[in-house]
Motif scaffolding. Structure first.
Motif, PDB file in Angstrom:
ATOM      1  N   LYS A  15      -1.155 -12.075  -5.581  1.00 21.23           N
ATOM      2  CA  LYS A  15      -2.010 -11.134  -4.823  1.00 21.23           C
ATOM      3  C   LYS A  15      -1.583 -11.020  -3.357  1.00 21.23           C
ATOM      4  O   LYS A  15      -1.491  -9.918  -2.811  1.00 21.23           O
ATOM      5  N   SER A  16      -1.292 -12.162  -2.726  1.00 14.62           N
ATOM      6  CA  SER A  16      -0.955 -12.123  -1.292  1.00 14.62           C
ATOM      7  C   SER A  16       0.384 -11.430  -1.066  1.00 14.62           C
ATOM      8  O   SER A  16       0.501 -10.568  -0.184  1.00 14.62           O
ATOM      9  N   THR A  17       1.363 -11.786  -1.880  1.00 14.50           N
ATOM     10  CA  THR A  17       2.696 -11.184  -1.715  1.00 14.50           C
ATOM     11  C   THR A  17       2.649  -9.683  -1.997  1.00 14.50           C
ATOM     12  O   THR A  17       3.166  -8.874  -1.218  1.00 14.50           O
ATOM     13  N   ILE A  18       2.003  -9.309  -3.083  1.00 13.26           N
ATOM     14  CA  ILE A  18       1.902  -7.881  -3.428  1.00 13.26           C
ATOM     15  C   ILE A  18       1.081  -7.155  -2.361  1.00 13.26           C
ATOM     16  O   ILE A  18       1.390  -6.025  -1.981  1.00 13.26           O
ATOM     17  N   ARG A  20       0.921  -7.803   0.817  1.00 10.46           N
ATOM     18  CA  ARG A  20       1.783  -7.569   1.991  1.00 10.46           C
ATOM     19  C   ARG A  20       2.743  -6.422   1.723  1.00 10.46           C
ATOM     20  O   ARG A  20       2.988  -5.574   2.584  1.00 10.46           O
ATOM     21  N   GLN A  21       3.303  -6.383   0.529  1.00 10.99           N
ATOM     22  CA  GLN A  21       4.251  -5.331   0.158  1.00 10.99           C
ATOM     23  C   GLN A  21       3.565  -3.957   0.137  1.00 10.99           C
ATOM     24  O   GLN A  21       4.101  -2.975   0.654  1.00 10.99           O
ATOM     25  N   LEU A  22       2.356  -3.896  -0.410  1.00 10.08           N
ATOM     26  CA  LEU A  22       1.600  -2.629  -0.436  1.00 10.08           C
ATOM     27  C   LEU A  22       1.297  -2.198   0.990  1.00 10.08           C
ATOM     28  O   LEU A  22       1.351  -1.007   1.329  1.00 10.08           O
ATOM     29  N   SER A  23       0.972  -3.169   1.823  1.00  9.36           N
ATOM     30  CA  SER A  23       0.638  -2.889   3.210  1.00  9.36           C
ATOM     31  C   SER A  23       1.831  -2.261   3.935  1.00  9.36           C
ATOM     32  O   SER A  23       1.697  -1.283   4.674  1.00  9.36           O
ATOM     33  N   LYS A  24       3.010  -2.820   3.689  1.00 12.43           N
ATOM     34  CA  LYS A  24       4.227  -2.298   4.325  1.00 12.43           C
ATOM     35  C   LYS A  24       4.500  -0.879   3.853  1.00 12.43           C
ATOM     36  O   LYS A  24       4.803   0.017   4.643  1.00 12.43           O
ATOM     37  N   THR A  25       4.363  -0.657   2.545  1.00 14.05           N
ATOM     38  CA  THR A  25       4.692   0.651   1.983  1.00 14.05           C
ATOM     39  C   THR A  25       3.695   1.723   2.415  1.00 14.05           C
ATOM     40  O   THR A  25       4.079   2.837   2.763  1.00 14.05           O
ATOM     41  N   THR A 157       9.771  -6.817 -10.822  1.00 10.15           N
ATOM     42  CA  THR A 157      10.037  -7.200  -9.429  1.00 10.15           C
ATOM     43  C   THR A 157       8.811  -6.807  -8.595  1.00 10.15           C
ATOM     44  O   THR A 157       7.998  -5.970  -9.016  1.00 10.15           O
ATOM     45  N   PHE A 158       8.713  -7.406  -7.394  1.00 12.08           N
ATOM     46  CA  PHE A 158       7.589  -7.067  -6.517  1.00 12.08           C
ATOM     47  C   PHE A 158       7.593  -5.569  -6.209  1.00 12.08           C
ATOM     48  O   PHE A 158       6.550  -4.939  -6.120  1.00 12.08           O
ATOM     49  N   SER A 159       8.799  -5.021  -6.071  1.00 14.49           N
ATOM     50  CA  SER A 159       8.860  -3.605  -5.718  1.00 14.49           C
ATOM     51  C   SER A 159       8.406  -2.734  -6.903  1.00 14.49           C
ATOM     52  O   SER A 159       7.734  -1.708  -6.703  1.00 14.49           O
TER      53      SER A 159
END
Ligand code: S3P
Length: 176
Positions: A15-18, A20-25, A157-159
């Motif tokens: 949840k935390s990693t995803i 952060r990734q959603l936040s960046k995108t 992958t996270f992406s």
């Protein structure tokens, strides 16, 4: 998408990693309910569990969700603690906050990820494997009830996960 993306799922499902990734995108800030509680209380979650017990921690989680709704929080990524679904009153609050995504991972993956640190009081015991399997069994129907989307993350992958979430959310809100 005017509302929020709300991540739910067991400990160690990413949840935390995803988040952060959603936040960046998307350029939406992240609110992590665990971090928010630790900052409001000025002490770690393990401390709250040890001194006031789990029910008190659950009450603090509900208060955070209520606060987010009262403040009309929108366009945020909201990452939640794995047990937030255990209080029935939280389910409608989560869904009112936005598009709820349940991140699913296999027990083996969860065990591998959560064994790396000792800051999760519920898994700090002699048999974390049994605990994970039992809690997963109890909680799965609750995650399913709360979620608009469930996403099996194994092998992605996270992406790929991030892209999948954004596409589903856009479709859900009818602008995809
Ligand atoms: C919990 C999960 C933790 C944290 C607390 C309790 C749970 O959050 O809220 O230790 O009951 O599953 P993460 O899912 O972010 O590890």
């Amino acid at each position: 998408m005017l509302k929020n993306l709300v991540l739910i799922g067991f400990m160690g499902t990413g949840k935390s990693t995803i988040g952060r990734q959603l936040s960046k995108t998307l350029g939406y800030p992240v609110i992590d309910t665990d971090t928010q509680i630790e900052s409001n209380e000025d002490r770690p979650i393990a401390d709250i569990f040890a001194n006031e017990g789990e029910p008190h921690f659950r009450q603090l989680e509900t208060q955070i969700l209520q606060q987010l709704l009262t403040n009309n929080t929108h366009k945020h990524i909201i990452s939640t603690g794995g047990g937030i679904i255990t209080r029935p009153e939280n389910l409608p609050l989560l869904r009112d906050l936005g598009f709820v995504i349940w991140l699913v991972a296999k027990p083996e993956t969860i065990l591998e990820r959560t064994s790396r640190n000792k800051d999760r009081p519920l898994l700090n015991n002699k048999n974390p494997e049994d605990t994970v399997r039992n809690l997963l069994q109890q909680r799965e129907p609750l995650y399913a009830q709360a979620a608009h989307l469930s996403l099996e993350t194994t092998g992605l992958t996270f992406s790929e996960i991030t892209t999948g979430i954004i596409e589903s959310a856009r479709y859900h809100y009818g602008n995809g």
